[in-house]
Design an enzyme around this catalytic site. Structure first.
Site, PDB file in Angstrom:
ATOM      1  N   ASP B  96      18.250  16.612  20.743  1.00 36.94           N
ATOM      2  CA  ASP B  96      17.052  15.776  20.739  1.00 36.94           C
ATOM      3  C   ASP B  96      16.895  15.143  22.123  1.00 36.94           C
ATOM      4  O   ASP B  96      17.242  13.986  22.348  1.00 36.94           O
ATOM      5  CB  ASP B  96      17.156  14.717  19.653  1.00 36.94           C
ATOM      6  CG  ASP B  96      15.781  14.175  19.293  1.00 36.94           C
ATOM      7  OD1 ASP B  96      14.796  14.625  19.909  1.00 36.94           O
ATOM      8  OD2 ASP B  96      15.696  13.313  18.419  1.00 36.94           O
ATOM      9  N   LEU B 206      10.996   3.803  11.955  1.00 32.93           N
ATOM     10  CA  LEU B 206      10.090   2.797  12.517  1.00 32.93           C
ATOM     11  C   LEU B 206      10.372   1.530  11.713  1.00 32.93           C
ATOM     12  O   LEU B 206      10.382   1.575  10.490  1.00 32.93           O
ATOM     13  CB  LEU B 206       8.641   3.249  12.344  1.00 32.93           C
ATOM     14  CG  LEU B 206       7.562   2.369  12.988  1.00 32.93           C
ATOM     15  CD1 LEU B 206       6.324   3.214  13.287  1.00 32.93           C
ATOM     16  CD2 LEU B 206       7.159   1.201  12.130  1.00 32.93           C
ATOM     17  N   ASN B 330      19.365   9.872  25.024  1.00 34.37           N
ATOM     18  CA  ASN B 330      19.897  11.246  25.137  1.00 34.37           C
ATOM     19  C   ASN B 330      19.252  11.838  26.385  1.00 34.37           C
ATOM     20  O   ASN B 330      18.157  12.404  26.310  1.00 34.37           O
ATOM     21  CB  ASN B 330      19.467  12.112  23.939  1.00 34.37           C
ATOM     22  CG  ASN B 330      20.370  11.955  22.747  1.00 34.37           C
ATOM     23  OD1 ASN B 330      21.285  11.138  22.742  1.00 34.37           O
ATOM     24  ND2 ASN B 330      20.126  12.755  21.730  1.00 34.37           N
ATOM     25  N   HIS B 404      24.430   2.490  22.582  1.00 29.11           N
ATOM     26  CA  HIS B 404      23.082   2.898  22.146  1.00 29.11           C
ATOM     27  C   HIS B 404      22.772   2.574  20.698  1.00 29.11           C
ATOM     28  O   HIS B 404      21.654   2.731  20.243  1.00 29.11           O
ATOM     29  CB  HIS B 404      22.860   4.384  22.405  1.00 29.11           C
ATOM     30  CG  HIS B 404      23.232   5.281  21.263  1.00 29.11           C
ATOM     31  ND1 HIS B 404      24.479   5.312  20.703  1.00 29.11           N
ATOM     32  CD2 HIS B 404      22.500   6.205  20.576  1.00 29.11           C
ATOM     33  CE1 HIS B 404      24.504   6.205  19.742  1.00 29.11           C
ATOM     34  NE2 HIS B 404      23.337   6.764  19.631  1.00 29.11           N
ATOM     35  N   GLY B 405      23.766   2.155  19.929  1.00 31.47           N
ATOM     36  CA  GLY B 405      23.473   1.875  18.524  1.00 31.47           C
ATOM     37  C   GLY B 405      24.720   1.415  17.815  1.00 31.47           C
ATOM     38  O   GLY B 405      25.692   1.009  18.460  1.00 31.47           O
ATOM     39  N   GLY B 407      26.554   3.354  15.588  1.00 31.65           N
ATOM     40  CA  GLY B 407      27.549   4.421  15.487  1.00 31.65           C
ATOM     41  C   GLY B 407      27.966   4.600  14.040  1.00 31.65           C
ATOM     42  O   GLY B 407      28.290   3.646  13.344  1.00 31.65           O
TER      43      GLY B 407
END
Lengths: 137, 481
Positions: B96, B206, B330, B404-405, B407
């Site tokens: 992605d 979203l 990414n 980034h998040g 995980g």
């Protein structure tokens, strides 16, 4: 056992078995479709020819699955059964039996982004073959 | 389990895997002792070691606290390559391409939104197509593609999806140079032709969030955030267009590696030298997918604005639906970094990692140059997401990168199994979160317990100094695929 689902943190990994290379390829395709939808609800009213090439057997397996995935995603079809017509080291010709996606009938569980090469090795296991395939979800 | 991998403690939040075997550099993992125990449960540390084998890698193969087992690269990994000697790896970007997150602020408060929340989530769910194989209303012609590849998010804005100011708040102003339609297969065009403006499935979402806590009032103010404010968080990428480009080029690079005699521990690390034909072709196709993803998020944000206008009967001025920032997690970026005291141009792979540049950096948009770049960290749908700001330490230590998040900790099958008898929609609603999703299974797979707590991840990067916490966001509405 044709295949089992192996724990993988982020994506989906399947361990596929087969008595022959042909059976391994067929079972891998069936396993992938079963991740996507309940194949019990798929009719085999249409047949699509699937052709793929690869420089190694592992690459051939990935391309075979990618080809099926492409037809599923772009032609909006689901499949229940697969036949292998001809399989050599670098080429495969087969058939996928299924039908067009009907949203009222077919629930789609997974959006498989790709078939990965992560730790992909076709191995001999006593009298059968085994391969682990990780799909990017 | 990875008990046998040797780890040396650098400080409370940083660990090193010493160089051994074919590793060209050591591995470095940002984690607390507690989080390290969780990380050791899958094969991600082995993947940190594998990445250290890549030709041209500089300083360290780096992992963030949200690291988990991916394919090839770990998710939450960073690798910077020398542009002359080094390689580019499509797997090091991910299928992605330019998956990322954007945050839109509003002038509305939770109090104002709550009475119409269900209506709002339904409107968002109807306007933004989601789910497996979702098709959008927009069908891209070859000419549309050509323009998207050249212009990125600007293409969408020229067609009325958004305002020119939005471009000031996207990495690289929403346009990645060097895209070339000739480097892209017919299949990639075909797969992406009806997917622009769609979320997809999996972990994409979203969200309607509320700013629950402010950690740094000055920076929050510069980002336009205040306590009690309603925001929208969008997470998605380049859909089938990017996936196909990545698949196509992994194959080309496997052939290249055979030809050049490059051997790596995992085929999924397939790569080519940045300056080779394969490398250059991939970068031309990759740039196109980066622009596609920005266009995608731009259109989705425009749809979200429309949903607010309709449900609340207000116009753009009253809504104040301004883009705070859009980050890519990414991605591979050509950036200048210090290596052994010298400034070098590098290709930084961020696979599940966010750029975190400090104030004053020329690549931080002008509007934020005095405070630093916003770092957006989405959490799971039941707990919190975070806004952080980039730091000088990140630039020094991690090639200007952060986490980034949250995980994942539970596999998708384990999550489904453990949630089989639960009604997650109801459970979340009782906690004030309205969830609408195309696939019930997706919601189970994405249950809060399947993830590490994003707060713990953000605390580690905050304490390690590679990003600083600015605000905490609490979800109140979720649209899933």
């Amino acid at each position: 056992m044709k295949y089992e689902i192996i724990d993988h943190t982020a994506d989906v990994c399947i361990r596929v078995y087969g008595k022959s290379i042909e059976e391994l390829f067929k079972n891998a395709a069936t396993a992938m479709m079963e991740l996507i939808t309940d194949t019990g609800k798929v009719d085999t009213s249409q047949t699509v020819e699937i052709k793929a090439e690869g420089e190694t057997l592992e690459e051939l397996l990935v391309h075979w699955l990618e080809e099926i995935l492409y037809i599923h995603q772009v032609k909006k079809m689901v499949f229940k059964d697969f036949e292998i017509i001809n399989l050599s080291k670098n080429q495969i010709v087969g058939k996928a039996l299924g039908e067009n996606i009907d949203p009222d009938k077919h629930d789609l569980h997974h959006d498989i982004k790709a078939v990965t090469y992560h730790n992909l090795r076709i191995e001999n296991l006593n009298d059968k073959l085994k391969v682990d395939i990780v799909f990017d979800i | 389990m990875q008990e046998d991998i040797k780890l040396i403690k650098i400080h409370d939040y940083l660990w090193e895997i010493p160089k051994k075997g074919g590793m060209r550099v050591p591995g470095r993992i940002y984690a607390s002792e507690k989080m390290l125990k969780v990380i050791k449960e899958d094969k991600s540390l082995e993947q940190v070691i594998n990445v250290a084998h890549l030709p041209g890698i500089q300083k360290y193969s780096i992992a963030m606290p949200d690291i988990h087992w991916g394919y090839g690269f770990p998710i939450g990994g960073i690798a910077a390559m020398d542009i002359d000697e080094g390689v580019i790896s499509p797997g090091g970007v991910g299928y992605d391409i330019n998956c990322g997150v954007r945050l839109m602020r509003t002038n509305l408060t939770e109090e104002e939104v709550r009475p119409k929340l269900r209506e709002l989530v339904a409107e968002l769910f109807n306007r933004v197509p989601s789910g497996v194989g979702a098709s959008g209303k927009i069908k891209l012609s070859r000419n549309d593609y050509k323009e998207i590849i050249e212009k990125g998010a600007r293409w969408a804005i020229e067609r009325g999806w958004g305002e020119p100011e939005d471009l000031e708040r996207i990495e690289d102003h929403g346009t990645f140079p060097g895209g070339d339609p000739d480097a892209i297969s017919a299949r990639a065009f075909e797969r992406g032709s009806d997917e622009i403006g769609t979320l997809g499935s999996g972990n994409h979402f979203l969200e309607v969030d509320v700013v629950e806590q402010i950690y740094n009032p000055t920076i929050a103010d510069a980002f336009g955030l205040f306590k009690g404010q309603v925001c929208v968080l969008i997470h998605c990428g380049s859909r089938g267009f990017g996936h196909q480009i990545c698949s196509d080029y992994i194959d080309k690079m496997l052939s290249y590696m055979r030809r050049e005699g490059i051997n790596l521990p995992d085929k999924q690390l397939a790569c080519a030298h940045i300056k080779s034909k394969e490398g250059r072709d991939y970068l031309a196709a990759f740039a196109a997918a980066v622009n596609y993803a920005w266009t995608n998020r731009q259109i989705i944000m425009a749809s979200a604005r429309e949903a607010f206008y309709k449900v609340f009967g207000i116009g753009p001025k009253d809504l104040g639906g301004e883009l705070v920032y859009d980050v890519s997690h990414n991605i591979a970026k050509f950036e200048e970094h210090k290596v052994n005291g010298q400034i070098k141009k590098l290709c930084v792979h961020r696979k599940g990692a966010t750029r975190a540049f400090p104030k004053g950096h020329p690549l931080v948009p002008e509007v934020y140059r005095d405070v630093g770049q916003p770092v957006l960290i989405p959490g799971d749908m039941g707990r919190a997401s975070f806004v952080l700001v980039g730091t000088e330490a990140a630039l020094e230590e991690t090639f200007g990168s952060s986490c980034h998040g949250a995980g994942r900790v539970l596999s998708r099958s384990k999550a489904i199994k453990s949630g089989r008898d639960r009604d997650l929609f109801k459970e979340l609603e009782e906690r004030g979160i309205i969830v609408m999703a195309k696939g019930k299974k997706t919601v189970l797979e994405e249950m809060p317990e399947a993830y590490k707590d994003a707060e713990e991840v953000c605390d580690i990067v905050h304490n390690a100094g590679i990003a600083k916490k600015v605000a905490k966001l609490r979800p109140i509405g979720v649209v899933k695929g």
